[in-house]
Motif scaffolding. Structure first.
Motif, PDB file in Angstrom:
ATOM      1  N   GLU A 101      -6.591  10.714 -10.025  1.00  0.00           N
ATOM      2  CA  GLU A 101      -7.681   9.992  -9.366  1.00  0.00           C
ATOM      3  C   GLU A 101      -7.593   8.487  -9.617  1.00  0.00           C
ATOM      4  OE1 GLU A 101     -11.314  11.927 -10.579  1.00  0.00           O
ATOM      5  OE2 GLU A 101     -10.791  13.772  -9.538  1.00  0.00           O
ATOM      6  N   ILE A 102      -6.364   7.967  -9.476  1.00  0.00           N
ATOM      7  CA  ILE A 102      -6.157   6.517  -9.554  1.00  0.00           C
ATOM      8  C   ILE A 102      -5.343   6.065  -8.346  1.00  0.00           C
ATOM      9  CG2 ILE A 102      -6.295   6.427 -12.076  1.00  0.00           C
ATOM     10  CD1 ILE A 102      -3.270   6.123 -12.168  1.00  0.00           C
ATOM     11  N   GLU A 103      -5.450   4.796  -8.035  1.00  0.00           N
ATOM     12  CA  GLU A 103      -4.686   4.235  -6.918  1.00  0.00           C
ATOM     13  C   GLU A 103      -3.201   4.223  -7.278  1.00  0.00           C
ATOM     14  OE1 GLU A 103      -5.866   3.282  -3.897  1.00  0.00           O
ATOM     15  OE2 GLU A 103      -7.797   4.066  -4.575  1.00  0.00           O
ATOM     16  N   LEU A 104      -2.369   4.365  -6.272  1.00  0.00           N
ATOM     17  CA  LEU A 104      -0.926   4.359  -6.480  1.00  0.00           C
ATOM     18  C   LEU A 104      -0.475   3.076  -7.170  1.00  0.00           C
ATOM     19  CD1 LEU A 104       1.875   5.633  -6.112  1.00  0.00           C
ATOM     20  CD2 LEU A 104       1.937   4.585  -3.831  1.00  0.00           C
ATOM     21  N   ALA A 161       2.820  13.019 -12.648  1.00  0.00           N
ATOM     22  CA  ALA A 161       2.824  11.766 -11.882  1.00  0.00           C
ATOM     23  C   ALA A 161       3.980  10.843 -12.240  1.00  0.00           C
ATOM     24  CB  ALA A 161       1.496  11.033 -12.083  1.00  0.00           C
ATOM     25  N   ILE A 162       4.341  10.786 -13.518  1.00  0.00           N
ATOM     26  CA  ILE A 162       5.306   9.760 -13.939  1.00  0.00           C
ATOM     27  C   ILE A 162       6.744  10.243 -14.049  1.00  0.00           C
ATOM     28  CG2 ILE A 162       3.518   8.464 -15.137  1.00  0.00           C
ATOM     29  CD1 ILE A 162       4.871   9.454 -17.789  1.00  0.00           C
ATOM     30  N   ILE A 183       5.011  11.634  -6.639  1.00  0.00           N
ATOM     31  CA  ILE A 183       4.366  10.498  -7.310  1.00  0.00           C
ATOM     32  C   ILE A 183       2.960  10.287  -6.744  1.00  0.00           C
ATOM     33  CG2 ILE A 183       4.470   7.993  -7.676  1.00  0.00           C
ATOM     34  CD1 ILE A 183       7.612   8.346  -7.578  1.00  0.00           C
ATOM     35  N   GLU A 184       2.838  10.348  -5.425  1.00  0.00           N
ATOM     36  CA  GLU A 184       1.540  10.142  -4.779  1.00  0.00           C
ATOM     37  C   GLU A 184       0.572  11.287  -5.083  1.00  0.00           C
ATOM     38  OE1 GLU A 184       2.698   9.275  -0.711  1.00  0.00           O
ATOM     39  OE2 GLU A 184       3.819   7.528  -1.434  1.00  0.00           O
ATOM     40  N   LYS A 185       1.087  12.524  -5.120  1.00  0.00           N
ATOM     41  CA  LYS A 185       0.236  13.661  -5.509  1.00  0.00           C
ATOM     42  C   LYS A 185      -0.229  13.487  -6.950  1.00  0.00           C
ATOM     43  CE  LYS A 185       2.100  17.302  -2.548  1.00  0.00           C
ATOM     44  NZ  LYS A 185       2.890  18.553  -2.525  1.00  0.00           N
ATOM     45  N   GLY A 186       0.659  12.965  -7.791  1.00  0.00           N
ATOM     46  CA  GLY A 186       0.296  12.719  -9.181  1.00  0.00           C
ATOM     47  C   GLY A 186      -0.820  11.697  -9.307  1.00  0.00           C
ATOM     48  N   ALA A 187      -0.729  10.627  -8.537  1.00  0.00           N
ATOM     49  CA  ALA A 187      -1.791   9.611  -8.544  1.00  0.00           C
ATOM     50  C   ALA A 187      -3.110  10.239  -8.096  1.00  0.00           C
ATOM     51  CB  ALA A 187      -1.409   8.434  -7.646  1.00  0.00           C
ATOM     52  N   ASP A 188      -3.046  11.095  -7.072  1.00  0.00           N
ATOM     53  CA  ASP A 188      -4.254  11.786  -6.604  1.00  0.00           C
ATOM     54  C   ASP A 188      -4.832  12.695  -7.693  1.00  0.00           C
ATOM     55  OD1 ASP A 188      -4.040  10.563  -4.135  1.00  0.00           O
ATOM     56  OD2 ASP A 188      -3.164  12.312  -3.126  1.00  0.00           O
TER      57      ASP A 188
END
Length: 194
Positions: free
Chosen positions: A166-169, A112-113, A158-163
């Motif tokens: 399981e946290i909001e972007l 994600a990061i 980045i958005e797939k990482g947030a998913d």
């Protein structure tokens, strides 16, 4: 979680395969941000492992960009990296260059990061202060939404990482920004020492 090697061995390997200051800066940034996430998410006992995964996550990128995450296992054998460590490094290339999916929370954080720290770093360089210290989430979100800004930093990843986490972007953006603020001086000092 065991790495199989020391930080000094990791630094030597990093410098062997990475010469460009940008790549060294990115490696140290990921080390510090990963350590921050380890502490915040309750994995303090594994903070060193998380940090070293961040430090060496792009070990093969500078010299072998076409084989990114594919060449890493061979290079990491030089320091006898554990299987868990190699898996953690390799899986940040999931659905990009490899089919190794992130499983552990630490692997999901790295996925994600990785791109996000690059985007935040680019945004910081555009500020008069050249720093993240005075950057607010609203400013970061404007840069994030501008697809032309730091176009090489994949918003999709980045958005797939947030998913995966399981946290909001917005929460991911804020946490990563906070991590970079807290560690900015250490990142600068560590990179200068390389």
């Amino acid at each position: 979680m065991e790495t199989g090697f020391s930080r000094s061995q990791a630094i030597d390997l990093l410098k062997k395969y990475n010469k460009e200051k940008f790549h060294l800066l990115h490696a140290v940034t990921l080390e510090e941000v990963m350590k921050y996430f380890a502490e915040v998410l309750g994995y303090g006992e594994d903070v060193s492992f998380w940090g070293l995964v961040g430090l060496l996550h792009d070990i093969d990128y500078e010299q072998y960009p076409q084989l990114h995450c594919q060449k890493a296992p061979e290079l990491l054998k030089e320091i006898n990296a554990s299987e868990d460590f190699v898996h953690a490094v390799v899986c940040h290339g999931y659905n990009i260059t490899v089919d190794v999916a992130p499983q552990h929370q630490m692997e999901k954080v790295l996925y994600a990061i990785d791109e996000l720290t690059g985007l935040i770093g680019a945004a910081a360089r555009m500020r008069p202060s050249k720093s993240v210290s005075d950057m607010e989430l609203s400013s970061l979100k404007k840069k994030y939404k501008d697809k032309k800004f730091a176009a090489g930093c994949s918003r999709e990843i980045i958005e797939k990482g947030a998913d995966l986490l399981e946290i909001e972007l917005d929460e991911l953006l804020q946490m990563t920004l906070d991590a970079m603020k807290v560690s900015e001086n250490r990142i600068t000092e560590e990179t200068a020492a390389l």
